[in-house]
Design an enzyme around this catalytic site. Structure first.
Site, short mmCIF file in Angstrom:
data_model
loop_
_atom_site.label_atom_id
_atom_site.label_comp_id
_atom_site.label_asym_id
_atom_site.label_seq_id
_atom_site.Cartn_x
_atom_site.Cartn_y
_atom_site.Cartn_z
N GLN A 1 0.83 -1.20 0.00
CA GLN A 1 0.00 0.00 0.00
C GLN A 1 0.87 1.26 0.00
O GLN A 1 1.61 1.49 0.95
CB GLN A 1 -0.88 -0.01 1.26
CG GLN A 1 -1.72 1.23 1.45
CD GLN A 1 -2.65 1.09 2.66
OE1 GLN A 1 -2.39 0.30 3.56
NE2 GLN A 1 -3.73 1.85 2.67
N GLY A 2 0.74 2.06 -1.04
CA GLY A 2 1.53 3.29 -1.14
C GLY A 2 0.67 4.52 -0.93
O GLY A 2 0.36 5.24 -1.88
N TYR A 3 0.27 4.75 0.30
CA TYR A 3 -0.49 5.96 0.64
C TYR A 3 0.43 7.00 1.30
O TYR A 3 0.61 8.09 0.79
CB TYR A 3 -1.63 5.63 1.62
CG TYR A 3 -2.91 5.07 1.03
CD1 TYR A 3 -2.96 4.44 -0.22
CD2 TYR A 3 -4.11 5.15 1.75
CE1 TYR A 3 -4.14 3.92 -0.72
CE2 TYR A 3 -5.30 4.63 1.26
CZ TYR A 3 -5.32 4.02 0.02
OH TYR A 3 -6.49 3.51 -0.45
N ASN B 1 -5.59 6.81 16.43
CA ASN B 1 -6.73 6.92 17.33
C ASN B 1 -7.36 8.31 17.28
O ASN B 1 -8.58 8.44 17.33
CB ASN B 1 -6.30 6.64 18.77
CG ASN B 1 -6.37 5.16 19.09
OD1 ASN B 1 -6.38 4.32 18.19
ND2 ASN B 1 -6.44 4.84 20.37
N GLU B 2 -6.51 9.33 17.15
CA GLU B 2 -7.05 10.69 17.12
C GLU B 2 -7.88 10.90 15.86
O GLU B 2 -8.96 11.50 15.90
CB GLU B 2 -5.90 11.72 17.18
CG GLU B 2 -5.18 11.77 18.53
CD GLU B 2 -4.30 10.56 18.80
OE1 GLU B 2 -3.80 9.94 17.83
OE2 GLU B 2 -4.14 10.19 19.98
N SER C 1 4.52 -1.12 4.25
CA SER C 1 4.70 -2.43 4.88
C SER C 1 4.93 -3.50 3.83
O SER C 1 4.21 -3.56 2.83
CB SER C 1 3.46 -2.82 5.68
OG SER C 1 3.30 -1.95 6.76
N GLU D 1 -11.04 -2.55 5.23
CA GLU D 1 -10.19 -2.98 6.33
C GLU D 1 -10.99 -3.66 7.44
O GLU D 1 -10.44 -4.35 8.28
CB GLU D 1 -9.45 -1.76 6.90
CG GLU D 1 -8.15 -2.10 7.55
CD GLU D 1 -7.05 -1.10 7.17
OE1 GLU D 1 -5.90 -1.47 7.24
OE2 GLU D 1 -7.38 0.04 6.80
C1 LIG Z 1 3.68 -0.36 11.56
C2 LIG Z 1 3.15 0.60 10.53
C3 LIG Z 1 2.85 0.16 9.26
C4 LIG Z 1 2.37 1.03 8.29
N1 LIG Z 1 2.13 0.56 7.02
C5 LIG Z 1 1.75 1.44 6.04
C6 LIG Z 1 1.58 1.00 4.69
O1 LIG Z 1 1.76 -0.18 4.38
N2 LIG Z 1 1.24 1.89 3.74
C7 LIG Z 1 1.02 3.21 4.05
O2 LIG Z 1 0.68 3.97 3.16
N3 LIG Z 1 1.17 3.67 5.31
C8 LIG Z 1 1.54 2.81 6.32
N4 LIG Z 1 1.72 3.27 7.61
C9 LIG Z 1 1.58 4.71 7.87
C10 LIG Z 1 0.40 5.10 8.70
O3 LIG Z 1 -0.77 5.02 7.97
C11 LIG Z 1 0.68 6.52 9.23
O4 LIG Z 1 1.76 6.43 10.13
C12 LIG Z 1 -0.49 7.15 9.89
O5 LIG Z 1 -1.53 7.41 8.99
C13 LIG Z 1 -0.12 8.45 10.65
O6 LIG Z 1 0.57 9.32 9.83
P1 LIG Z 1 1.96 9.97 10.34
O7 LIG Z 1 2.83 8.84 10.76
O8 LIG Z 1 2.44 10.87 9.30
O9 LIG Z 1 1.60 10.78 11.64
P2 LIG Z 1 0.98 12.26 11.68
O10 LIG Z 1 -0.18 12.34 10.77
O11 LIG Z 1 2.05 13.25 11.54
O12 LIG Z 1 0.45 12.28 13.18
C14 LIG Z 1 1.26 12.59 14.33
C15 LIG Z 1 0.33 12.71 15.54
O13 LIG Z 1 -0.58 13.79 15.33
C16 LIG Z 1 -1.89 13.35 15.45
N5 LIG Z 1 -2.77 14.11 14.55
C17 LIG Z 1 -2.62 14.31 13.22
N6 LIG Z 1 -3.64 14.99 12.72
C18 LIG Z 1 -4.47 15.25 13.74
C19 LIG Z 1 -5.75 15.90 13.87
N7 LIG Z 1 -6.38 16.43 12.82
N8 LIG Z 1 -6.30 15.94 15.10
C20 LIG Z 1 -5.68 15.39 16.17
N9 LIG Z 1 -4.53 14.76 16.12
C21 LIG Z 1 -3.92 14.68 14.91
C22 LIG Z 1 -1.85 11.88 15.11
O14 LIG Z 1 -2.94 11.18 15.67
C23 LIG Z 1 -0.53 11.47 15.73
O15 LIG Z 1 -0.72 11.23 17.09
C24 LIG Z 1 2.19 2.40 8.61
C25 LIG Z 1 2.49 2.85 9.89
C26 LIG Z 1 2.97 1.97 10.85
C27 LIG Z 1 3.28 2.49 12.22
#
Ligand SMILES: Cc1cc2nc3c(=O)[nH]c(=O)nc-3n(C[C@H](O)[C@H](O)[C@H](O)COP(=O)(O)OP(=O)(O)OC[C@H]3O[C@@H](n4cnc5c(N)ncnc54)[C@H](O)[C@@H]3O)c2cc1C
Lengths: 394, 331
Positions: free
Chosen positions: A128-130, A371-372, A163, A246
Site C-alpha cells: 500500500q503506497g499511501y 486513534n485521534e 509495509s 479494512e
Molecule cells: C507499523 C506501521 C505500518 C504502516 N504501514 C503502512 C503501509 O503499508 N502503507 C502506508 O501507506 N502507510 C503505512 N503506515 C503509515 C500510517 O498510515 C501513518 O503512520 C499514519 O496514517 C499516521 O501518519 P503519520 O505517521 O504521518 O503521523 P501524523 O499524521 O504526523 O500524526 C502525528 C500525531 O498527530 C496526530 N494528529 C494528526 N492529525 C491530527 C488531527 N487532525 N487531530 C488530532 N490529532 C492529529 C496523530 O494522531 C498522531 O498522534 C504504517 C504505519 C505503521 C506504524
C-alpha cells in the site's frame, strides 16, 4: 437475532477444518503457528498458492476470479478455523483484503480478470503506497506526481512506511495527476509493478528491531495507462473506499491471533503465580471481556454489510481493537515483571511473543488511521459534530 | 448466524421506544421520585397492558412468549428514559417462578403485582412497594408475601429505584430451587445491562445535542476537539456495551456454551460504560449539568445503581476470572 450456525454451516466448518489441519500438519507444517509478518516469506508465498489451488484463498470472491461465492457465515467460519489450525498471517493480506475488494468494486472487467486471480493465487503480492513524508493522517497532502507519457503513467515521488514492500510484486499508489490541484482533488489511484528500475525500496528498522516497513522511491517509474482504478483525478474516493474494506471478515482471523496472545498471557500469569493476584485477575477478566466483545462487534458490522447496510460498530471497531491490544501488551509486562525485559536471544534484538506485543502494539493505535483521526471520524461522521477547519498551502 | 434484529424485533424496539418516550417523561419520573415509590403507576399499568412485563413468559400463563433479546430491547428503551418502574426485579422474579413451574405466582405478578428480588447481601429494588418478595437463601430462593417480611428503607440515592433491606419474619409461601435462583440472576443481569446500555446511549445523544447548541469562544463547543474526542470515546464504549447485551441475550436464548461468560461480561461492561458516559455527560454540560433541575443526575445515579445491583462489576469480573481458569485468589 441469532448467533448459532446451521447444520450445513457446521458441516462446512468440518470440511474447512479438515482441509486446513491436513495442510498445516502435512506439506505446510513448517509455517504452522508462524505469527511474524516477515518470517519465511517464500514458504508463505507457496502457501498462498496451495490455498488457491483448492479455492481456499479468497472464498468470499466470485468463483470466476478464484473464489467460492461463500456466504458471510462461511467466511466467518473459515476465518475462525484458519486461525484455530495455526495458519500463518497471509503474506498477501493487502491484496486479499484491501486491493482485491476494491478492484471488485471499482475495476473494469479486464482489470478484474487480470488482477484478481493473480491475487487469489499469490502470484501478485501487494503493498500500500499511501503515506508520504509530508502526508500521514492528512493524506490530501500527497505530493507524489504522475503524468501520462505515451501508453504509460510515469510516477515520481516518495512513499514511506510501506509495509512488506520488500516482498511485493505490485503497489497501489495515490498520486497527484493534476499538478494544479490541492488536497483530495486531482489524485489518481494507480496500480504499479514493483519489479522495475524506477522503483527503489529501502528498509526501515522499527522499534521492535524488525524491519517490516520501508521507504519506496519512484524515479520515473512506469505503469501501463490501463492500470488506473476509477477515473484520473477521482482517486480519493477509491482510496477511501479501500480503507472501508479494512473492517472485513479478516478481522475475525485477526481476533483469533489476539485470542492466542491472551491465552499466552493467562498461561504466563498462571505459571508465575500472578493469576492469584486479585488486581491482575480483574485486568485479565477485563481483557477477556474486551476480546469477546470484539467478536460480537465484528459480527454486528459484518451482518449489516452483508445486508447491504452499515452498523455504528463499524465506526468504533478500529479504536476498540487497537486500544484493547495496546492494553494487553501493557498487562503482559505487568504480569511478566522484570523477567519480560530480558530475552534469551544473543546478538540480536529479539523478544518472545508477549514482550514483542508490548512493543509492537504501540503501532496499532497509529497505522490504519491513528486513534485521534478515528475519534475525529466518529465525532464528525457518526455523531454529526462540526468538522475541523482544514488549511493547506498549495 | 445473523447478528441483527429481525423485523419483529425492530418493531418491538420501535413500540417500546415510543411508549417510554411518550410516558416516561422527566416530569412523570420526577413525580414518582418525589413520592418515594419510584413507580410511575400509569406507566407500570401500560407495561403490564402491552405484555412487556411478561415478555419472556409462556403464553399459557399470560406471557408474550418471547425471549431475552426482546426483554433486553424493552429494558434498553426503559433505561434510555430512566423510567421509574419496578421492571427489572419483577422480570427477574418471573424467570425464577417460571423455572420452578409456579404458574400460580406468575399469574399474580402478570396481574399487575410488583415482585422484587433480594440476592444474598444485597438490597431489594422497589422493596417498599413490592407485593411479592424473592429472597436468596440456602442456595435457592424463598418467596414471601408482604406481611411475612420486614422492610426497612431510608432514602436511596437513585430515587427511580428505591432500595430496601428485606428480612423474612414469617413463613414463606414457597421455596424455589437453585435453578430458579440462576434463572432470576440471568434475567436480572441482562435487564440491568440493557438498562445501562439505554442509559449510556441517552447520555451520549443528549450531550451531542447540547454541544451542537451551546456556544462559547464564538463557536459551538461541539467543534472543540477535546469535546469531540470525549464523545467519540463514549460511543466506543457504548457500541461494545451493545454487543455485550445482545450477545448475552442471544446466548441465553440459544442455550450457548458461553452464556455464563456472556452474562457476566454484559453486566460488568455495560454498567461501567454507563457510569463513564453519565460522568462525561455532567462534565460536558458544565454547571447546568450539576443542577437538580437537569436530568443528567438521574442518569448518573441510575448508572451507579446499575453497577451494584445483582453483583458489582468487580464481582462479575472475578466470576469471569474463575471461568477462564485463573484458579483461586492467592491467600
Ligand atoms: C507499523 C506501521 C505500518 C504502516 N504501514 C503502512 C503501509 O503499508 N502503507 C502506508 O501507506 N502507510 C503505512 N503506515 C503509515 C500510517 O498510515 C501513518 O503512520 C499514519 O496514517 C499516521 O501518519 P503519520 O505517521 O504521518 O503521523 P501524523 O499524521 O504526523 O500524526 C502525528 C500525531 O498527530 C496526530 N494528529 C494528526 N492529525 C491530527 C488531527 N487532525 N487531530 C488530532 N490529532 C492529529 C496523530 O494522531 C498522531 O498522534 C504504517 C504505519 C505503521 C506504524
Amino acid at each position: 437475532m441469532k448467533l448459532g450456525f446451521t447444520e450445513a454451516e457446521e458441516a462446512f466448518r468440518v470440511e474447512a477444518a479438515t482441509w486446513l489441519t491436513a495442510a498445516l500438519s502435512g506439506p505446510f507444517a513448517d509455517v504452522r503457528g508462524v505469527t511474524s509478518l516477515v518470517e519465511m516469506p517464500e514458504r508463505r508465498r507457496e502457501w498462498e498458492k496451495y490455498l488457491a489451488a483448492s479455492r481456499w484463498s479468497c472464498i468470499g470472491w466470485p468463483a470466476q476470479y478464484g473464489g467460492r461465492d461463500a456466504t458471510l457465515a462461511q467466511q466467518v467460519i473459515f476465518a475462525e478455523e484458519y486461525a484455530r489450525a495455526g495458519g500463518p498471517p497471509r503474506l498477501n493480506h493487502l491484496g486479499i483484503e484491501l486491493i482485491g475488494p476494491t478492484i471488485l468494486a471499482y475495476g473494469s472487467d479486464e482489470q478484474k480478470a487480470r488482477f484478481l486471480p493473480a491475487i487469489a493465487n499469490g502470484d501478485h503480492i501487494w503493498c500500500q503506497g499511501y503515506s508520504e513524508p509530508g502526508a500521514g493522517s492528512d493524506l490530501g497532502g500527497v505530493r507524489t506526481k504522475a503524468w501520462r507519457e505515451g501508453g504509460d503513467w510515469v510516477i515520481e515521488g516518495q512513499k514511506v512506511w510501506t509495509s512488506l514492500a520488500q516482498f511485493c510484486d505490485w503497489i497501489f499508489v495515490i498520486a497527484r495527476t493534476d499538478p494544479e490541484s490541492v488536497g483530495s482533488k486531482g489524485l489518481s489511484f494507480l496500480l504499479v509493478p514493483m519489479d522495475q528500475d524506477g522503483v527503489t525500496v529501502r528498509n526501515i528498522v522499527q522499534m521492535t528491531g524488525e524491519s517490516e516497513f520501508n521507504e519506496t522511491f519512484f524515479d520515473a517509474a512506469r505503469t501501463d495507462a490501463a492500470n488506473i482504478l476509477g477515473e484520473p483525478g477521482q482517486g480519493w474516493g477509491v482510496a477511501m473506499a479501500l480503507l472501508g474494506f479494512e473492517r472485513g471478515v479478516s478481522t475475525l482471523g485477526q481476533q483469533m491471533g489476539f485470542r492466542n496472545e491472551l491465552d499466552d498471557l493467562i498461561e504466563a500469569a498462571r505459571a508465575n503465580g500472578s493469576a492469584g493476584d486479585p488486581v491482575i485477575r480483574q485486568k485479565i477478566a477485563q481483557a477477556e471481556i474486551g476480546l469477546r466483545l470484539m467478536r460480537y462487534g465484528a459480527l454486528r458490522m459484518l451482518t449489516a454489510s452483508a445486508d447491504g447496510g452499515s452498523n455504528p460498530a463499524a465506526f468504533t471497531y478500529k479504536i476498540q481493537w487497537a486500544n484493547w491490544r495496546q492494553s494487553l501488551g501493557e498487562l503482559a509486562m505487568e504480569v511478566l515483571g522484570q523477567a519480560g525485559e530480558i530475552s534469551d536471544a544473543h546478538g540480536e534484538y529479539a523478544f518472545s511473543r508477549l514482550p514483542h506485543l508490548f512493543l509492537y502494539s504501540r503501532a496499532d493505535t497509529i497505522y490504519g488511521g491513528t486513534n485521534e483521526i478515528q475519534r475525529n471520524i466518529i465525532a464528525e461522521r457518526a455523531l454529526g459534530l462540526p468538522r475541523e477547519a482544514r488549511t493547506r498551502a498549495k | 448466524m445473523r447478528f441483527a434484529f429481525t423485523d419483529e424485533q425492530a418493531m418491538i424496539a420501535e413500540t417500546a421506544t415510543d411508549l417510554f418516550v411518550g410516558e416516561a417523561t422527566s416530569e412523570r419520573t420526577r413525580a414518582a421520585m418525589a413520592d418515594g415509590s419510584g413507580r410511575d403507576v400509569a406507566l407500570w399499568d401500560s407495561l403490564s397492558g402491552t405484555g412487556f412485563v411478561g415478555v419472556h413468559m409462556p403464553g399459557d400463563v399470560g406471557g408474550s412468549e418471547l425471549g431475552m433479546v426482546e426483554l433486553a430491547i424493552i429494558a434498553e428503551a426503559a433505561g434510555r428514559q430512566v423510567a421509574a418502574v419496578p421492571l427489572i426485579a419483577t422480570q427477574a422474579a418471573l424467570s425464577a417462578l417460571h423455572a420452578d413451574g409456579r404458574a400460580d405466582l406468575i399469574e399474580r405478578v402478570l396481574g399487575g403485582q410488583v415482585a422484587t428480588l433480594a440476592l444474598a447481601g444485597g438490597l431489594a429494588p422497589h422493596g417498599t412497594i413490592a407485593d411479592l418478595f424473592l429472597i436468596e437463601q440456602d442456595g435457592g430462593l424463598v418467596v414471601a408475601d408482604r406481611d411475612a417480611v420486614d422492610v426497612v428503607a431510608g432514602t436511596t440515592m437513585d430515587q427511580t429505584r428505591p432500595l430496601a433491606q428485606v428480612t423474612l419474619t414469617w413463613a414463606p409461601i414457597a421455596t424455589l430451587s437453585a435453578k430458579a435462583l440462576d434463572a432470576a440472576k440471568h434475567t436480572g443481569w441482562i435487564a440491568v445491562a440493557a438498562d445501562a446500555l439505554g442509559g449510556a446511549q441517552a447520555c451520549l445523544d443528549r450531550t451531542v445535542e447540547y454541544v451542537k447548541e451551546r456556544q462559547q469562544f464564538g463557536q459551538t463547543i461541539g467543534g472543540f476537539q477535546a469535546i469531540k474526542h470525549r464523545l467519540a470515546d463514549m460511543m466506543v464504549e457504548i457500541e461494545q456495551a451493545r454487543s455485550a447485551v445482545y450477545w448475552a441475550a442471544c446466548a441465553v436464548d440459544e442455550g450457548a456454551e458461553d452464556a455464563e461468560l456472556a452474562l457476566h461480561s454484559a453486566k460488568a461492561f455495560a454498567a461501567d460504560a454507563y457510569a463513564t458516559c453519565a460522568g462525561a455527560m455532567i462534565q460536558l454540560h458544565g454547571g447546568i449539568g450539576f443542577t437538580w433541575e437537569h436530568d443528567a443526575h438521574l442518569f448518573f445515579k441510575r448508572a451507579q445503581a446499575d453497577r451494584t445491583l445483582f453483583g458489582s462489576s468487580a464481582q462479575h469480573r472475578e466470576a469471569i476470572a474463575q471461568i477462564i481458569g485463573l484458579g483461586a485468589i492467592a491467600a
